[in-house]
Design a protein around this motif. Structure first.
Motif, short mmCIF file in Angstrom:
data_model
loop_
_atom_site.label_atom_id
_atom_site.label_comp_id
_atom_site.label_asym_id
_atom_site.label_seq_id
_atom_site.Cartn_x
_atom_site.Cartn_y
_atom_site.Cartn_z
N GLY A 1 37.30 43.78 32.84
CA GLY A 1 38.47 43.58 31.99
C GLY A 1 38.08 43.38 30.54
N GLY A 2 36.85 42.92 30.31
CA GLY A 2 36.42 42.63 28.95
C GLY A 2 35.31 43.54 28.44
N ASP B 1 44.95 47.35 33.20
CA ASP B 1 45.86 46.20 33.35
C ASP B 1 47.13 46.37 32.52
OD1 ASP B 1 43.97 45.14 35.00
OD2 ASP B 1 43.24 43.63 33.60
N GLY C 1 44.91 45.84 37.87
CA GLY C 1 43.99 46.94 38.19
C GLY C 1 43.96 47.25 39.68
N ASP D 1 45.44 50.60 41.68
CA ASP D 1 44.55 51.35 42.58
C ASP D 1 45.28 51.63 43.90
OD1 ASP D 1 42.39 52.32 43.99
OD2 ASP D 1 41.16 50.51 43.82
N GLY E 1 34.35 44.15 37.51
CA GLY E 1 35.60 44.19 38.26
C GLY E 1 36.14 45.59 38.56
N ASN F 1 37.25 49.71 41.99
CA ASN F 1 38.26 50.77 42.05
C ASN F 1 37.85 51.86 43.05
OD1 ASN F 1 39.27 53.62 40.80
ND2 ASN F 1 40.78 52.00 40.51
N ASP G 1 34.06 38.73 38.85
CA ASP G 1 33.23 37.60 38.40
C ASP G 1 32.94 36.61 39.53
OD1 ASP G 1 33.31 38.76 35.97
OD2 ASP G 1 34.69 37.33 35.06
O1 KG4 Z 1 34.53 41.47 36.14
P1 KG4 Z 1 35.91 40.90 36.15
O2 KG4 Z 1 36.30 40.02 37.32
O3 KG4 Z 1 36.23 40.04 34.87
C1 KG4 Z 1 35.80 40.40 33.60
O4 KG4 Z 1 34.62 40.13 33.27
O5 KG4 Z 1 36.66 41.02 32.91
O6 KG4 Z 1 36.93 42.15 36.05
C2 KG4 Z 1 38.33 42.02 36.08
C3 KG4 Z 1 38.93 43.39 35.88
C4 KG4 Z 1 40.45 43.35 35.66
O7 KG4 Z 1 40.77 44.19 34.58
C5 KG4 Z 1 40.99 43.91 36.98
O8 KG4 Z 1 42.24 44.55 36.87
C6 KG4 Z 1 39.91 44.90 37.34
O9 KG4 Z 1 38.71 44.21 37.03
N1 KG4 Z 1 39.95 45.32 38.74
C7 KG4 Z 1 40.21 46.60 39.13
C8 KG4 Z 1 40.20 46.59 40.54
N2 KG4 Z 1 39.91 45.32 40.96
C9 KG4 Z 1 39.75 44.56 39.84
N3 KG4 Z 1 40.47 47.70 38.40
C10 KG4 Z 1 40.72 48.82 39.08
N4 KG4 Z 1 40.72 48.90 40.43
C11 KG4 Z 1 40.46 47.83 41.19
N5 KG4 Z 1 40.46 47.94 42.53
#
Ligand code: KG4
Ligand code: ZN
Length: 339
Positions: free
Chosen positions: A146-147, A176, A189, A193, A279, A283, A311
């Protein structure tokens, strides 16, 4: 110093997480709380709420890890904690907790870069991964969350360089925001999906930003704007009717863009071991397409199991362990046990 068990703490954004990982890279315990409910009403992460919730949750997660393993602090050799990048208040809660525990227990601790945690997450072992994937360097890593949307050439956790990154928004942020336009709940996200599963990904035409540029940099702000323009031009009825096709077409544009840039980075570096983590690596389309590309090109792919994509503190304990076994500690001057 012989390190057998590391306690990991992650609190860089909206997940509070604590884990115990051992020197065989095995996750002995992992407990997390996410704060989605607290932030959902604001349609984004509110830093002050995040810090307060970490303050409330972290120590009880430590207790849960001890309860599950029957360990106490006497069994823990060191503490690893996310120290950057992230929300400053949230990071301070985690690092202060880790420092205080380390000082009280007279064990060493280390501040860990969150992105290094994602880099090694595919190599975490647990009882559900008997055919485990061994950690080997070098590799080409796409860290997509997400970041962050960063591509690194990684020789070791202390020696890596940036090959390309997003010039504006992260891929997760773009997913998102579009999910939000479709009325899905934050962060969106994963729901996007699911919604896209049986829909037509060529129904709507979205741009593939920077795809003609001969470098591995990415951009998602134009795609985000295109998504917003398209949705705002649709009637409520058409939006409802085409929701799944919109999700599938937009997701396809994000995935195509990520893969194209990863391919460019692979051509540039000629690295044959590919890591995809963060994250968004959860997908389903991205996983499927990357697997196919790696198979076609005879590349070795390491991608975390779903529970280690987002995370978590296990990846932080693991990255911390890899540094600490090379003698790197944050509190050498504090702890006689670290010399
Ligand atoms: O790594 P993470 O938990 O936190 C950050 O470091 O940002 O990633 C969160 C991100 C969010 O944008 C969430 O919507 C996305 O990962 N995400 C996905 C899926 N599961 C989580 N994006 C697309 N498809 C998914 N299945
Ligand atoms: Zn992350």
């Amino acid at each position: 110093m012989h390190l057998k068990k590391i306690l990991g703490i992650e609190s860089s954004c909206d997940d509070s997480s604590v884990a115990i990982v051992n020197s065989s890279y095995k996750v002995e315990s992992l407990f997390s709380t996410n704060q989605i409910k607290e932030h959902q009403v604001f349609k984004g992460v509110v830093p002050e709420i995040a810090s307060r919730t970490h303050t409330k949750d972290l120590l009880s997660l430590v207790e849960l890890c001890f309860k599950e393993t029957n360990y106490s602090f006497a069994d823990i050799d060191a503490i690893a904690v996310t120290s950057k990048p992230g929300l400053v208040g949230s990071l301070m809660v985690g690092t202060t907790t880790a420092k205080t525990l380390a000082l009280a227990q007279n064990i060493p601790f280390l501040g860990v870069n969150h992105l290094e945690g994602h880099m090694v997450a595919p190599f975490l072992q647990d009882t559900s991964t008997p055919a485990h994937n061994k950690l080997t360097f070098p590799f080409l890593a796409l860290i997509v969350s997400g970041g962050h949307t960063h591509i690194y050439s990684v020789k070791s956790l202390s020696d890596y360089c940036l090959i390309g990154k997003t010039l504006d928004d992260a891929a997760g942020e773009a997913l998102d925001k579009f999910a939000q336009l479709l009325g899905l709940t934050f962060p969106g996200g994963a729901e996007l999906d699911k919604l896209a599963t049986h829909a037509d990904s060529s129904y709507f035409n979205f741009p593939r930003p920077l795809s003609k540029e001969k470098n591995a940099n990415l951009s998602f702000s134009g795609l985000k704007a295109a998504g917003s323009r398209l949705v705002s031009g649709l009637s409520k009825k058409d939006l409802l009717k085409n929701k799944a096709h919109l999700a599938a077409s937009y997701q396809r544009a994000v995935v195509d863009t990520l893969i194209k840039k990863l391919q460019q980075a692979q051509e540039e570096t000629q690295l044959t071991h590919i890591v995809v983590s963060g994250g968004v690596s959860a997908n389903s389309l991205l996983r499927q397409e990357i697997k196919q590309w790696c198979k076609n090109k005879n590349l070795h792919l390491s991608i975390p199991s779903l529970k280690y994509c987002t995370d978590n503190a296990a990846m932080i304990a693991f990255a911390g362990y890899l540094h600490m076994k090379e003698g790197l500690f944050s509190n050498q001057y504090l702890s006689p046990t670290s010399t």
